[in-house]
Design a protein around this motif. Structure first.
Motif, mmCIF file in Angstrom:
data_model
loop_
_atom_site.group_PDB
_atom_site.id
_atom_site.type_symbol
_atom_site.label_atom_id
_atom_site.label_comp_id
_atom_site.label_asym_id
_atom_site.label_seq_id
_atom_site.Cartn_x
_atom_site.Cartn_y
_atom_site.Cartn_z
ATOM 1 N N ASP A 128 0.840 -1.199 0.000
ATOM 2 C CA ASP A 128 0.000 0.000 0.000
ATOM 3 C C ASP A 128 0.879 1.254 0.000
ATOM 4 O OD1 ASP A 128 0.729 0.619 2.714
ATOM 5 O OD2 ASP A 128 -0.816 -0.751 3.430
ATOM 6 N N ASP A 129 0.261 2.377 -0.314
ATOM 7 C CA ASP A 129 1.020 3.621 -0.475
ATOM 8 C C ASP A 129 1.691 4.075 0.811
ATOM 9 O OD1 ASP A 129 0.480 3.758 -3.141
ATOM 10 O OD2 ASP A 129 -1.095 5.279 -2.989
ATOM 11 N N LEU A 130 1.124 3.731 1.968
ATOM 12 C CA LEU A 130 1.750 4.110 3.232
ATOM 13 C C LEU A 130 3.157 3.558 3.340
ATOM 14 C CD1 LEU A 130 -1.136 3.628 5.835
ATOM 15 C CD2 LEU A 130 -0.175 5.784 5.010
ATOM 16 N N LEU A 163 5.680 9.252 9.268
ATOM 17 C CA LEU A 163 6.470 8.041 9.010
ATOM 18 C C LEU A 163 6.391 7.093 10.206
ATOM 19 C CD1 LEU A 163 8.695 6.381 7.478
ATOM 20 C CD2 LEU A 163 10.369 7.763 8.732
ATOM 21 N N VAL A 164 6.493 7.631 11.409
ATOM 22 C CA VAL A 164 6.440 6.803 12.617
ATOM 23 C C VAL A 164 5.104 6.063 12.684
ATOM 24 C CG1 VAL A 164 6.509 6.806 15.134
ATOM 25 C CG2 VAL A 164 8.032 8.329 13.848
ATOM 26 N N LYS A 165 4.003 6.774 12.445
ATOM 27 C CA LYS A 165 2.684 6.148 12.471
ATOM 28 C C LYS A 165 2.564 5.063 11.404
ATOM 29 C CE LYS A 165 0.404 10.302 14.246
ATOM 30 N NZ LYS A 165 -0.538 11.418 13.931
ATOM 31 N N ASN A 166 3.115 5.335 10.213
ATOM 32 C CA ASN A 166 3.063 4.347 9.133
ATOM 33 C C ASN A 166 3.811 3.069 9.517
ATOM 34 O OD1 ASN A 166 1.669 6.211 7.633
ATOM 35 N ND2 ASN A 166 3.371 6.710 6.266
ATOM 36 N N MET A 167 4.991 3.222 10.128
ATOM 37 C CA MET A 167 5.786 2.053 10.477
ATOM 38 C C MET A 167 5.145 1.250 11.610
ATOM 39 S SD MET A 167 8.259 1.789 8.364
ATOM 40 C CE MET A 167 7.137 2.438 7.127
ATOM 41 N N VAL A 168 4.513 1.929 12.563
ATOM 42 C CA VAL A 168 3.769 1.216 13.607
ATOM 43 C C VAL A 168 2.631 0.421 12.976
ATOM 44 C CG1 VAL A 168 2.235 1.520 15.592
ATOM 45 C CG2 VAL A 168 4.391 2.782 15.480
ATOM 46 N N HIS A 169 1.941 1.020 12.021
ATOM 47 C CA HIS A 169 0.854 0.358 11.306
ATOM 48 C C HIS A 169 1.365 -0.893 10.583
ATOM 49 C CE1 HIS A 169 -2.703 -0.160 8.774
ATOM 50 N NE2 HIS A 169 -1.922 -0.108 7.706
ATOM 51 N N GLN A 170 2.511 -0.759 9.897
ATOM 52 C CA GLN A 170 3.068 -1.912 9.180
ATOM 53 C C GLN A 170 3.502 -3.012 10.145
ATOM 54 O OE1 GLN A 170 2.874 -2.368 5.991
ATOM 55 N NE2 GLN A 170 2.035 -0.320 5.627
ATOM 56 N N ALA A 171 4.047 -2.627 11.276
ATOM 57 C CA ALA A 171 4.470 -3.620 12.268
ATOM 58 C C ALA A 171 3.273 -4.424 12.766
ATOM 59 C CB ALA A 171 5.174 -2.933 13.430
ATOM 60 N N LEU A 172 2.178 -3.734 13.043
ATOM 61 C CA LEU A 172 0.978 -4.420 13.508
ATOM 62 C C LEU A 172 0.437 -5.367 12.432
ATOM 63 C CD1 LEU A 172 -0.741 -1.390 15.284
ATOM 64 C CD2 LEU A 172 0.076 -3.485 16.415
ATOM 65 N N ARG A 173 0.479 -4.946 11.178
ATOM 66 C CA ARG A 173 0.011 -5.806 10.093
ATOM 67 C C ARG A 173 0.905 -7.032 9.918
ATOM 68 N NH1 ARG A 173 -1.240 -2.751 4.599
ATOM 69 N NH2 ARG A 173 -1.706 -4.910 4.071
ATOM 70 N N SER A 174 2.200 -6.862 10.114
ATOM 71 C CA SER A 174 3.117 -7.972 9.865
ATOM 72 C C SER A 174 3.005 -9.075 10.919
ATOM 73 C CB SER A 174 4.562 -7.463 9.793
ATOM 74 O OG SER A 174 4.999 -6.992 11.056
ATOM 75 N N ILE A 175 2.411 -8.764 12.074
ATOM 76 C CA ILE A 175 2.204 -9.812 13.092
ATOM 77 C C ILE A 175 1.371 -10.944 12.516
ATOM 78 C CG2 ILE A 175 1.104 -10.341 15.297
ATOM 79 C CD1 ILE A 175 1.777 -7.483 16.192
ATOM 80 N N GLU A 176 0.370 -10.597 11.692
ATOM 81 C CA GLU A 176 -0.545 -11.579 11.122
ATOM 82 C C GLU A 176 -0.145 -12.025 9.713
ATOM 83 O OE1 GLU A 176 -2.696 -12.663 13.125
ATOM 84 O OE2 GLU A 176 -2.331 -11.113 14.648
ATOM 85 N N ARG A 177 1.011 -11.564 9.252
ATOM 86 C CA ARG A 177 1.437 -11.894 7.886
ATOM 87 C C ARG A 177 1.590 -13.406 7.716
ATOM 88 N NH1 ARG A 177 6.472 -12.837 5.854
ATOM 89 N NH2 ARG A 177 6.903 -12.278 3.705
ATOM 90 N N LYS A 178 1.140 -13.920 6.559
ATOM 91 C CA LYS A 178 1.251 -15.350 6.273
ATOM 92 C C LYS A 178 2.450 -15.618 5.390
ATOM 93 C CE LYS A 178 -3.693 -16.255 6.714
ATOM 94 N NZ LYS A 178 -4.902 -16.822 6.059
#
Length: 355
Positions: free
Chosen positions: A263-265, A340-355
């Motif tokens: 995604d663009d973020l 940028l900080v908010k975007n990276m926190v968002h990506q970190a949370l998404r990657s917890i569930e990454r398959k």
């Protein structure tokens, strides 16, 4: 077509070096430096240490110093990076050879070190205009990035002076605890989800693999390639390098490795997306699979390392934004690093569930 690739810029305002003092220092302490007029340019990439090209006639060298203003404890340690490279460069040819270190802050305003100048192409958001890009070239570059990381992780650090700089035992526990503490120390805004993220990291640290040398800032624009993109001619920015879990290095590499369907973020977190979004470049899964096949390591826990790597990027951005918000730097590039900080926190949370 005429080739016009140039990897330096004019020195940014406020980041100038005292040319006369530096020239006198070179002539006194570096026997390779010839007499003649000293020219100074700056390498424009990067948001941390300041890196300059020094040129006298045909002779060239590179100078690295910390950023201006207060810095985080233990960060931007020029002596450590110099010492690390002194031990590593003889056994890992992709690392540049350091020339000297100085803690005389009257020369450039801080401790600094100098190293050899490597030649080649550094890729970031685009290829030089004269390059006729093909997807085959993207796969070739991707494989080279995997190969150089595997090669680094194969170096026997116990036979180098790096042994004196590192503490491999308990590496991931120290890392997780240390980066969480850094975030708390430099916090400016309340960010949704960060409490959940910190709890996940603290409670899910995997059993570490056998320690290796890790670059810990392994990304495309820290590598330099030959004109035909068949060789890596240099790997730079060894400030964070140490000995620890090699999967932490893979996680960091993948946190920087952007792919076409992100995604663009993520793609535009620092401006233009990386060239790795172009057809032909590995996806993160392909990079991870190639690394696993070539290294023989088990990467089943890679989600944790990727999550932690995104959190690290968030903290690094937070440290920079803290400096900007508190008037310790006025570089306009840092004005929106809170996003940028908010975007990276968002990506970190998404990657917890990454398959």
């Amino acid at each position: 077509m005429t080739r016009t690739y140039k990897d330096t810029i004019q020195v940014r305002e406020g980041e100038e070096l005292d040319q006369a003092k530096l020239h006198a220092f070179l002539l006194k302490h570096l026997s390779e430096a010839p007499a003649g007029e000293l020219e100074i340019e700056q390498f424009g990439a990067g948001h941390s240490n300041l890196t300059y090209l020094l040129r006298i006639g045909d002779w060239e060298a590179v100078l690295r110093r910390p950023p201006h203003g207060p810095v985080a404890p233990k960060a931007h340690d020029m002596k450590r990076e110099y010492t690390f490279l002194t031990s590593l460069s003889p056994v890992y040819q992709t690392a540049p050879k350091p020339y000297l270190y100085s803690d005389d802050e009257t020369i450039v305003g801080s401790p600094f070190f100098m190293m050899e100048r490597r030649k080649g192409i550094v890729l970031d958001s685009e290829f030089p205009k004269y390059v006729n890009y093909t997807p085959k070239m993207g796969r070739q570059i991707s494989r080279l990035m995997v190969d150089k990381l595997v090669e680094l992780h194969q170096v026997d650090y116990t036979k180098t002076g790096i042994m004196q700089l590192v503490k491999p035992d308990g590496f991931m526990h120290r890392q997780v605890e240390g980066w969480i503490n850094r975030y708390e120390r430099f916090k400016t805004d309340d960010i949704q989800g960060v409490v959940k993220l910190i709890r996940y990291l603290a409670e899910n640290i995997p059993v570490s693999q056998k320690p290796t040398i890790i670059h810990y800032d392994y990304k495309l624009n820290n590598a330099m390639f030959s004109e035909d993109f068949r060789q890596v001619t240099g790997l730079f920015d060894w400030e964070m390098s140490t000995v620890g879990d090699p999967l932490a290095d893979v996680g960091v590499a993948m946190s920087y490795w952007i792919q076409k369907d992100d995604d663009d973020l993520l793609k535009k977190g620092l401006g233009k997306p990386s060239v790795t979004v172009m057809d032909g470049f590995f996806t993160r899964d392909e990079f991870i699979e190639d690394y696993a096949n070539k290294s023989g390591r088990d990467l089943s826990a890679i989600n944790f390392y990727l999550t932690f790597a995104y959190f690290k990027l968030a903290v690094i951005g937070q440290q920079i934004y803290y400096r900007y918000k508190n008037g310790q730097t006025h570089d306009p590039r840092f004005a929106h690093f809170n996003s940028l900080v908010k975007n990276m926190v968002h990506q970190a949370l998404r990657s917890i569930e990454r398959k």
